[in-house]
Scaffold this motif. Sequence first.
Motif: not given
Length: 507
Positions: A399, A402-403, A406, A464
């Motif tokens: 996860d 992938k993202t 923040t 990322r």
Amino acid sequence: MSERNGLRYGLLGLCVLILIGALALFINRPLPSPAPAAAEPAPAAPAAAPAASSAAAPLESLAALDGKAPSRRALQIQSWQTAEGARVLFVEARQLPMFDLRLTFAAGSSRDDEAPGLAMLTNAMLNEGVPGKDVTAIAEGFEDLGADFGNGAYRDMAVTSLRSLSAKAQREPALALFAQVIGQPTFPADSLARIKNQVLAGFEYQKQNPGKLAGLKLFERLYGTHPYAHPSEGTEKSIPPISIAQLRAFHASAYAAGNAVIALVGDLDRAEAEAIAAQVSAALPKGPALPALAEPQAPAPGLTHIEFPSKQTHLLLAELGIDRRDPDYAALSLGNQILGGGGFGTRLMEEVREKRGLTYGIYSGFSPMAARGPFMISVQTRAEQSAGTLELIQQLLADYLKTGPTQKELDDAKRELAGSFPLSTASNADIVGQLGSIGFYNLPLTYLEDFMQQVQGLSVEQVRSAMAKHVDPQALVIVSAGPTVAQQPLPPPTEQPAEQPLGVPEH
């Protein structure tokens, strides 16, 4: 109460009152101004200084920096090469009347060839004997001068170090002894036998440590036939046959001046630093740098289990990461800080420990080396929940890749790195370690400043992208060490887990 006891307690109460009164007078009296240290001039009074106040200055926090990096020591790194080919990095630091010297050689266990443990034994034997002095005389020689000798061997490198007062009366004899130790070790047979026995005893202890067993198996799986695969300390089979002749041959090639980086920090001027570097370089065997290591080949992914009687299971997940000069190093450092490298508050710690109570701690990290070092996640958990914990970690990693982080996670990680980074140059010992790494891995002299600038300029997408480029959740080599037991489902995430971690990890 008897008369005698009444008198006793009355006197005791009177003494207490007297002590309280004396303490009050001591606390309220004005404190004298401390005299400046003998080596430092008294600071000049600021213009228009306000009158002294009895109110204490309020404590400040990093929040007051408003996102700016705290100040740290600015390093003016000077560099040159000795006549024998050693690279030198020097920082003048006059704050203390001492200096730190560190030699870094491409002489770690990756250079062991067919004799695992050879690099470790050679390094450990350096201060066991020189012409005219045994190990006790060497130790006493440094101690009598107030100097400190250090050494160590790792996968990439071997190091020797000296800390001494900078006054000539202590500096010159300390350097003379240090030069003998690094340049003329005699490798006495009795010392070699003693150290071998200590190493072999350590191997017996390792058999009772599932975490160590898992780590050994992981590197074996991860690196296969590459020199990083075998342990730095060697093995039970490889240590006994290593001979004094092998130690001498290894010292002659791997401890050559052309294979060394000399880092020097302290109360010295350039001329003094050049003289020290020249003396140390001339004391070493003559020879060139050893050839660069080959890059390892990616291993086949999959799980290997080590059966071990325990209440907990060790889980190690790893794959090949990056070498120390990879341009994505800053982005990966920041990305890993958010994933699992920053202790409490990381994604792995929040989900695995704080919300589910599955472990005492979980950590991730890149270990870049001269060739590609590992990216690794490590955790201990209850044996009956190990399968579910492994699946959870793999899902959290997928996860995150992938993202990405923040914006808040990124900003918090930047502030944390900015706040902790000054500690990397807080002392002369810290600085000499940084210089050794910069020289050994051939990084630019502006590396420390460049790293922080790169980190502060990174975006969510850049982090990322770098993490997704270098980490593949399908390529993980996994090693577990623990008992085979019936598995239980994981508890759902909650702010207050019903079952807390088992406590301090085993082993």
